[in-house]
Design a protein around this motif. Sequence first.
Motif, PDB file in Angstrom:
ATOM      1  N   CYS B 173       0.883  -1.063  -0.018  1.00  0.00           N
ATOM      2  CA  CYS B 173       0.015  -0.122   0.033  1.00  0.00           C
ATOM      3  C   CYS B 173       0.972   1.142   0.065  1.00  0.00           C
ATOM      4  O   CYS B 173       1.709   1.279   0.793  1.00  0.00           O
ATOM      5  N   TYR B 200      -0.563  -7.820  -4.629  1.00  0.00           N
ATOM      6  CA  TYR B 200      -1.387  -6.794  -4.644  1.00  0.00           C
ATOM      7  C   TYR B 200      -1.066  -5.613  -4.234  1.00  0.00           C
ATOM      8  O   TYR B 200      -0.505  -5.234  -3.152  1.00  0.00           O
ATOM      9  N   VAL B 202      -1.810  -1.365  -3.803  1.00  0.00           N
ATOM     10  CA  VAL B 202      -2.876  -0.497  -3.672  1.00  0.00           C
ATOM     11  C   VAL B 202      -2.312   0.967  -3.811  1.00  0.00           C
ATOM     12  O   VAL B 202      -1.427   1.136  -2.823  1.00  0.00           O
ATOM     13  N   THR B 203      -2.630   1.727  -4.512  1.00  0.00           N
ATOM     14  CA  THR B 203      -2.108   3.214  -4.751  1.00  0.00           C
ATOM     15  C   THR B 203      -3.140   4.237  -4.696  1.00  0.00           C
ATOM     16  O   THR B 203      -4.378   3.719  -5.093  1.00  0.00           O
ATOM     17  N   SER B 204      -2.581   5.455  -4.261  1.00  0.00           N
ATOM     18  CA  SER B 204      -3.806   6.440  -4.425  1.00  0.00           C
ATOM     19  C   SER B 204      -3.983   7.089  -5.795  1.00  0.00           C
ATOM     20  O   SER B 204      -3.225   6.972  -6.621  1.00  0.00           O
ATOM     21  N   LEU B 225      -4.238  -1.875  -7.778  1.00  0.00           N
ATOM     22  CA  LEU B 225      -5.647  -1.230  -7.576  1.00  0.00           C
ATOM     23  C   LEU B 225      -5.465   0.198  -7.221  1.00  0.00           C
ATOM     24  O   LEU B 225      -4.564   0.702  -6.488  1.00  0.00           O
ATOM     25  N   SER B 226      -6.103   1.258  -7.667  1.00  0.00           N
ATOM     26  CA  SER B 226      -6.114   2.451  -7.356  1.00  0.00           C
ATOM     27  C   SER B 226      -7.302   3.029  -6.537  1.00  0.00           C
ATOM     28  O   SER B 226      -8.550   2.479  -6.638  1.00  0.00           O
ATOM     29  N   VAL B 227      -7.107   3.936  -5.410  1.00  0.00           N
ATOM     30  CA  VAL B 227      -8.349   4.159  -4.610  1.00  0.00           C
ATOM     31  C   VAL B 227      -8.257   5.877  -4.748  1.00  0.00           C
ATOM     32  O   VAL B 227      -7.305   6.520  -4.766  1.00  0.00           O
ATOM     33  N   LEU B 233      -9.399   2.439   1.697  1.00  0.00           N
ATOM     34  CA  LEU B 233      -8.530   1.411   1.609  1.00  0.00           C
ATOM     35  C   LEU B 233      -9.149   0.103   2.499  1.00  0.00           C
ATOM     36  O   LEU B 233      -8.871  -0.974   2.029  1.00  0.00           O
ATOM     37  N   THR B 236     -11.178  -1.949   0.096  1.00  0.00           N
ATOM     38  CA  THR B 236     -10.314  -2.422  -1.106  1.00  0.00           C
ATOM     39  C   THR B 236      -9.528  -3.828  -0.481  1.00  0.00           C
ATOM     40  O   THR B 236      -9.382  -4.710  -1.065  1.00  0.00           O
ATOM     41  N   ILE B 240      -9.577  -7.381  -1.582  1.00  0.00           N
ATOM     42  CA  ILE B 240      -8.325  -8.239  -2.162  1.00  0.00           C
ATOM     43  C   ILE B 240      -8.230  -9.625  -1.222  1.00  0.00           C
ATOM     44  O   ILE B 240      -7.806 -10.663  -1.863  1.00  0.00           O
TER      45      ILE B 240
END
Lengths: 437, 289
Positions: B173, B200, B202-204, B225-227, B233, B236, B240
Amino acid sequence: MTKLRAIGTAVVACASVAVTHVTAADAISDATAAVIQKWANAVEVHVAGHPDEAVATVCRMSYRDRVDMNAGLDLFLTALQGAEYRSKDNNRAVQAVIAAAHRAGQPTPARFLKRAAILHADAAIYRALFPRPAETTAPTIYDSMGSGVRVPPLLNNKRFATDKDGEFVGSGIADWNWPFARDLVDRLVSRPEQGSDPFLGAWYHAIAAWMLANGFYGDAEDHLHHAAEILPNDARVMFDRASYAEILGFPKSQVLPASSPSGGLVAVHIPRATDTNAEAERLFRRAFQLDPTFVEARVRLARLLDVRGAHAEALLELRSALETNPPRIVAFYAHLFAARAGLNAGSLPDAANHYRDALSLYPNAQSALLGVSQTALLAADVTGALAPIERLGPNPVPPDADPWWQYDLAAGRDATKLMQSLWAATPPGAVQTARLH
Amino acid sequence: MTRLAAHATAALLLAGIGGQAQQHPTFFSRAVGVRVDALVTDGRKPVAGLTAQDFELRDNGVLQSVDVTIASDVPLNAVLAFDTSASVQGKRRRDLIDAGDTFLDGLKPVDRASLLTFSRDVAPRVRSTTDFAAVRTELDRIAPGGLTSLMDGVYAALTVALAQTDPPLVLVCTDGTDTSSWLDPREVLEAAKRSNAVIYAVTSADARRSTSLADLANATGGQILSVKSSAELSTTFRRILQEFRSRYILTYSPTGVRAGGFHAIDIRVKRRGLVVRARPGYVGLESGS
């Protein structure tokens, strides 16, 4: 907390704004004479390296004060250097400025110029300690491309972009003290290509180091560009310029343009990494040519050669550098870069050895630990890959535990030492009682 | 340059299913083999209920005989790799911690979790453990600051995952891009090819999308995945975990192919219209190594 960083190359004006400021053609008024006298007194009483009342005086100067001062500055500096000034104007203010200049120029103009350059450098360094005056009349002068607008150094209000951990966060106004200090110290030479006074090179190098140490890249760009014009054969200046170009090629610089807002008056422009790395390579070579004992220039050159794909050439340079028994931190860099170049050249055992040698110099260096792990992994040694990771503790380590973390400081690693030497080399002030008010 | 092994633990494979999904499965070990995690989707929805007969796996173009396990039937090993650089402050920090807690809430008692954070420093904080309270305690201690050594952090997470025999999920993350790593993306990609983990990331959304991170996720059969904001988060992370548990673990002993070098893996399902996401290949050990 990550320091905010001014990025000089950064500013590209979308709208050209050239504001006409008050020029020296305006009359030299009583206000001009007063501010010049006050300034000259501050130069004489300032204790180099100290945020004293003289520094406060400079930091309190408003834009209006600077406009007034600028009106008489050419006259002052001309008279300072002993030139005969013939004025049709016998007004009191003009005479006062000339008199102040003559006093300041004793025993030599160089003494005053050096002290003044130090005062203004200190004012920039200690700026945060003093409140900035409200600049209600100050126009913002954008350095628009191709405008040809030459702004008097004293009136410089250039804007720079600022970033935090690779994100554009806004813009700020650069400190006029830097260009003004350069203008003063440059007068130490009658012709730019001479540069024989050692104070000049020491000043440019120490200030560059301070700027790089503190992330003032915006100021550093102008500073280094100018230094190269004044001191084209100074290896330290070449090294500093090369280091700055190298910094622009790092990911943390290259990501900035994408984060700057579009459509604003200030945008971020960073040259492509291949271009700025090529420039850095050229300048490091030049620094090494000027001073063959400048081993760190050779090591940094080697890193760029490896980045460019010239792995064998990089390894040769690094081997030669290591044979000179360089300082510990430079030897660490040499081993680190030789490890990577070795991997790129297809020699895993050599790479592993270099990483181990780097680790022997700095046992807690995260970069070397990761490198040792990486080479073990490539050799299918899982235990060997895991062990260095387990040495990375849960708590932060001191910044100097890993020289790779200081790599982008370049000469800034020695900023404190260089500034202390510079301050120690400042000539004494005139023995006089001066009133600042 | 001779390409060397996928690591030993990945080579030592657990295959076959005994017992029922709700109890601890019975495993037997085989000779050196390969394990590949694969996600099968119909549109966006994971497909359940597939067996070995539904899959075709080719290793360097040669069809292989595979065993299939469902990831939810085996203990999960999660390596949480969180960006704790200067930008992760205030609400972002709180949301990250909450998301980590949400993830831990979804783990079973037989699962394991470890925690690693990265700012400029890469800091393994909690080794693989079933003591999730210890992980929560360390999450609460996160103190953001400094630059972002993203590639160094991902490399360390992949290496930590090497020690795990159960399917490792590396959950990265980050809200920014790399500003201080020593290892470059190419080097970390080589490590990923030798790893058994699935990344996996997760990025902003407002961070520049890291092509390096996307490459790493793709190389391991994972996903990036982008948030839009850190408030997303928790949702998400939960998603995941659910998706990871719906993956299939295909295991096989390569036959008819040379041992060393890079092996391209091609996995298909016989039912039409389904999409398979898996790592594109692995690096094999030379014979006699």
